[in-house]
Design an enzyme around this catalytic site. Structure first.
Site, mmCIF file in Angstrom:
data_model
loop_
_atom_site.group_PDB
_atom_site.id
_atom_site.type_symbol
_atom_site.label_atom_id
_atom_site.label_comp_id
_atom_site.label_asym_id
_atom_site.label_seq_id
_atom_site.Cartn_x
_atom_site.Cartn_y
_atom_site.Cartn_z
ATOM 1 N N ASP A 16 43.944 -29.638 -3.304
ATOM 2 C CA ASP A 16 43.317 -30.646 -2.451
ATOM 3 C C ASP A 16 43.883 -30.502 -1.045
ATOM 4 O O ASP A 16 44.982 -29.970 -0.859
ATOM 5 C CB ASP A 16 43.597 -32.037 -3.026
ATOM 6 C CG ASP A 16 43.057 -33.148 -2.149
ATOM 7 O OD1 ASP A 16 41.912 -33.046 -1.697
ATOM 8 O OD2 ASP A 16 43.808 -34.116 -1.911
ATOM 9 N N ASP A 18 43.787 -33.264 1.900
ATOM 10 C CA ASP A 18 44.430 -34.456 2.450
ATOM 11 C C ASP A 18 45.483 -34.996 1.486
ATOM 12 O O ASP A 18 45.176 -35.359 0.350
ATOM 13 C CB ASP A 18 43.385 -35.539 2.734
ATOM 14 C CG ASP A 18 42.314 -35.068 3.697
ATOM 15 O OD1 ASP A 18 42.672 -34.405 4.683
ATOM 16 O OD2 ASP A 18 41.123 -35.348 3.459
ATOM 17 N N GLY A 62 40.008 -39.579 -2.072
ATOM 18 C CA GLY A 62 39.524 -38.403 -2.798
ATOM 19 C C GLY A 62 38.033 -38.338 -3.013
ATOM 20 O O GLY A 62 37.518 -37.297 -3.412
ATOM 21 N N ARG A 65 32.566 -39.194 1.276
ATOM 22 C CA ARG A 65 32.527 -40.334 2.196
ATOM 23 C C ARG A 65 31.572 -41.439 1.744
ATOM 24 O O ARG A 65 31.959 -42.614 1.656
ATOM 25 C CB ARG A 65 32.142 -39.835 3.597
ATOM 26 C CG ARG A 65 32.441 -40.813 4.715
ATOM 27 C CD ARG A 65 31.940 -40.241 6.028
ATOM 28 N NE ARG A 65 32.417 -38.873 6.205
ATOM 29 C CZ ARG A 65 31.758 -37.939 6.880
ATOM 30 N NH1 ARG A 65 30.575 -38.217 7.404
ATOM 31 N NH2 ARG A 65 32.263 -36.723 7.019
ATOM 32 N N SER A 140 36.243 -33.491 2.205
ATOM 33 C CA SER A 140 36.070 -33.624 3.650
ATOM 34 C C SER A 140 35.100 -32.586 4.209
ATOM 35 O O SER A 140 35.175 -31.404 3.865
ATOM 36 C CB SER A 140 37.420 -33.480 4.353
ATOM 37 O OG SER A 140 37.257 -33.468 5.755
ATOM 38 N N ASP A 198 46.679 -35.419 -4.960
ATOM 39 C CA ASP A 198 47.464 -36.639 -4.744
ATOM 40 C C ASP A 198 46.654 -37.895 -5.050
ATOM 41 O O ASP A 198 47.216 -38.990 -5.076
ATOM 42 C CB ASP A 198 47.973 -36.713 -3.303
ATOM 43 C CG ASP A 198 46.853 -37.001 -2.306
ATOM 44 O OD1 ASP A 198 47.042 -37.861 -1.429
ATOM 45 O OD2 ASP A 198 45.789 -36.361 -2.401
#
Length: 245
Positions: A16, A18, A62, A65, A140, A198
């Site tokens: 991942d 971010d 995660g 959007r 993203s 995360d």
């Protein structure tokens, strides 16, 4: 591959962005808070209840959007029209709110730059030196720009991000489809791939996809939750796994 902290059968690592590779998770959380607080304050007036870190962790982190917008608003009993992807950021639609958040996060990234987790970058370099293949998997749409900003684009053989997911019509986390696509593009399967995440939604994706190993990266003190959502191991930083860290 005990020096990497991974089972011997793992041949590919799926990271991942971010919160694992970069510190942009806090930037995203701040942009979501600013977006939702402004919306809720105008809508609720004296009954206004702000967007909290717990909301980010449970409903947004995660997720793609638009899914994040829907998920959080549903938790507050709010339903908005979908609108269109090109909606202006002040439009009272799912896409409008999402675009407002994206404008804010881009402004915050440009203002403060992007910072990478050095332990993660060293771990990825060690993974590649051992001959394992690597992919970045992110919801993203700004993934490539962020990787270029930290000089890390060449550390990944495959990129599955919000842009690629939209092109291929891949559902985002907690569905495993983006991770599965990354493994397939690397020429392997879930059983021989490790997921590094995360977010709780990322843990759910790793479990749903039956990946060979799932590493939870605990940046915000949610180790127990990461384990409960499917992590085989939880670390505070990938430096804890070994490699050249």
């Amino acid at each position: 591959m005990t020096q990497l902290g991974l089972p011997e059968e793992i041949v590919a690592c799926l990271f991942d962005l971010d919160g694992v590779v970069t510190r942009t998770a806090v930037v995203h959380a701040a942009a979501w808070k600013e977006t939702f607080d402004a919306f809720l304050r105008e809508r609720e007036g004296d009954r206004f209840r702000p967007f909290e870190q717990a909301d980010y962790d449970e409903y947004v982190d995660g997720l793609p959007r638009a899914d994040g917008v829907r998920s959080f608003l549903a938790s507050r009993g709010v339903e908005l029209p979908e609108g269109d992807p090109g909606d202006p950021p002040d439009a009272p639609t799912v896409n409008g709110l999402g675009n407002r958040k994206n404008d804010l996060v881009l402004a915050k990234i440009r203002a403060g730059g992007v910072e990478a987790y050095d332990g993660t970058l060293r771990y990825i370099e060690a993974v590649r030196e051992q001959g394992l293949r690597t992919a970045i998997v992110s919801s993203s749409a700004n993934c490539r720009d962020v990787l270029r900003a930290i000089g890390a684009e060449d550390l990944f053989d495959v990129r599955i991000d919000g842009v690629v997911a939209a092109e291929r019509h891949l559902p985002g986390k907690p569905h495993p489809d983006t991770f599965l696509a990354a493994a397939q593009d690397l020429g392997t399967d879930a059983a021989h791939s490790a997921v590094f995440e995360d977010a709780l939604a990322g843990m759910d994706a790793g479990r749903a996809g039956r990946f060979g190993y799932v590493v939870g990266v605990d940046r915000v003190g949610q180790a127990e939750a990461l384990s409960a959502h499917g992590a085989d191991r939880v670390v505070k930083d990938l430096a804890d796994l070994g490699g050249r860290a």
